[in-house]
Design a protein around this motif. Sequence first.
Motif, PDB file in Angstrom:
ATOM      1  N   THR A   1       0.522  -1.218  -0.167  1.00 39.10           N
ATOM      2  CA  THR A   1       0.263  -0.075  -0.042  1.00 39.10           C
ATOM      3  C   THR A   1       0.713   1.390   0.436  1.00 39.10           C
ATOM      4  OG1 THR A   1      -1.604  -0.744   1.153  1.00 39.10           O
ATOM      5  CG2 THR A   1      -1.556   1.183   0.911  1.00 39.10           C
TER       6      THR A   1
ATOM      7  N   LEU B   1      -5.937   7.181   0.821  1.00 41.60           N
ATOM      8  CA  LEU B   1      -6.361   5.564   1.795  1.00 41.60           C
ATOM      9  C   LEU B   1      -7.216   5.077   2.583  1.00 41.60           C
ATOM     10  CD1 LEU B   1      -2.362   4.927   2.235  1.00 41.60           C
ATOM     11  CD2 LEU B   1      -3.818   4.266   0.413  1.00 41.60           C
TER      12      LEU B   1
ATOM     13  N   HIS C   1      -1.697  -3.519  -7.735  1.00 45.59           N
ATOM     14  CA  HIS C   1      -0.292  -3.979  -6.768  1.00 45.59           C
ATOM     15  C   HIS C   1       0.674  -3.139  -7.214  1.00 45.59           C
ATOM     16  CE1 HIS C   1       0.384  -7.752  -8.750  1.00 45.59           C
ATOM     17  NE2 HIS C   1      -0.046  -7.992  -8.930  1.00 45.59           N
TER      18      HIS C   1
END
Length: 302
Positions: free
Chosen positions: A125, A231, A252
Amino acid sequence: MKAAQFSQYGGPEVLRIVDLPDPHPGPGQVRIRVHAAGINATEWKIRKGELSFGAQLPQTTGRDVAGVVDELGEGVTDVALGDRVFGISDDGAGAAELALLTYRAIIPVSLGFVDAAGLPIALETATRALDQLAVAGGRTLLINGASGGIGSTAVQLAVARGARVIGAASAANQNYLSLLGADPVTYGEGMTERVRALAPGGVDAALDIAGNGILPQLIDLAGGPQNVVTLADFEGAKEHGVHFSNGFTDGHAFHSLATIGKLIEAGGFWLPVDRTFPLAEIAAAHRISENGRVRGRLVLIP
């Protein structure tokens, strides 16, 4: 195998430890005997019914895992039986005794299973968000929510890229952020002024991890919504024209699993584990994660 599962949406009390059939790897997958599994905010949001991703009840839970490879799927050549690996549990079923992994890497030599299990989602992330913000040497990045697992990771990865980082967190975490390499500021009224005291011309980019309704201030400090990524604030992102980063739609950054070892062994990265829990106490771990007062990661030990 024993695994955590829920059959209805709700609070942590809906989680149960159940017996499920042992999984076996398909092509490209490996099976590990799980030694540790991390807790992520996404998991309790799914458990509450705030996120679904199209899954049906009952659902297993857990994405971050670390353990020992005990079965190989067809075509697997990057790891061998007995290797210590960490990665992302396929189908979000890592809070269990066994897990299948497609995205994985060898655990860095200096890390144990518990520390490794806290890394995968935070690494992916944070790396994805920093790439989207083009964080690099000579740039100044403001991170809102810098002391949690993803925030701690983003601070250190940005510093490793040569950026200056200003990290916003609670008063109790100011010294901690300094240890990670950030210039700390406290949340709350007057935060914009405190950031401008450190960066009079504003910042080059801002990353919102806390999702506490502060996007307008971040837009002002970063010179426009195009320089801000969140996020955590989906509705705010739509309202203010900010990009909401989501690995399901943006692609990703799991390549970060294979590259973090060098930074760890050089002493440039450390992600603390706040607390560990046996698998049977997963409800308590979810409850603490949901309360949001965690420095670093929470980890289950099946």
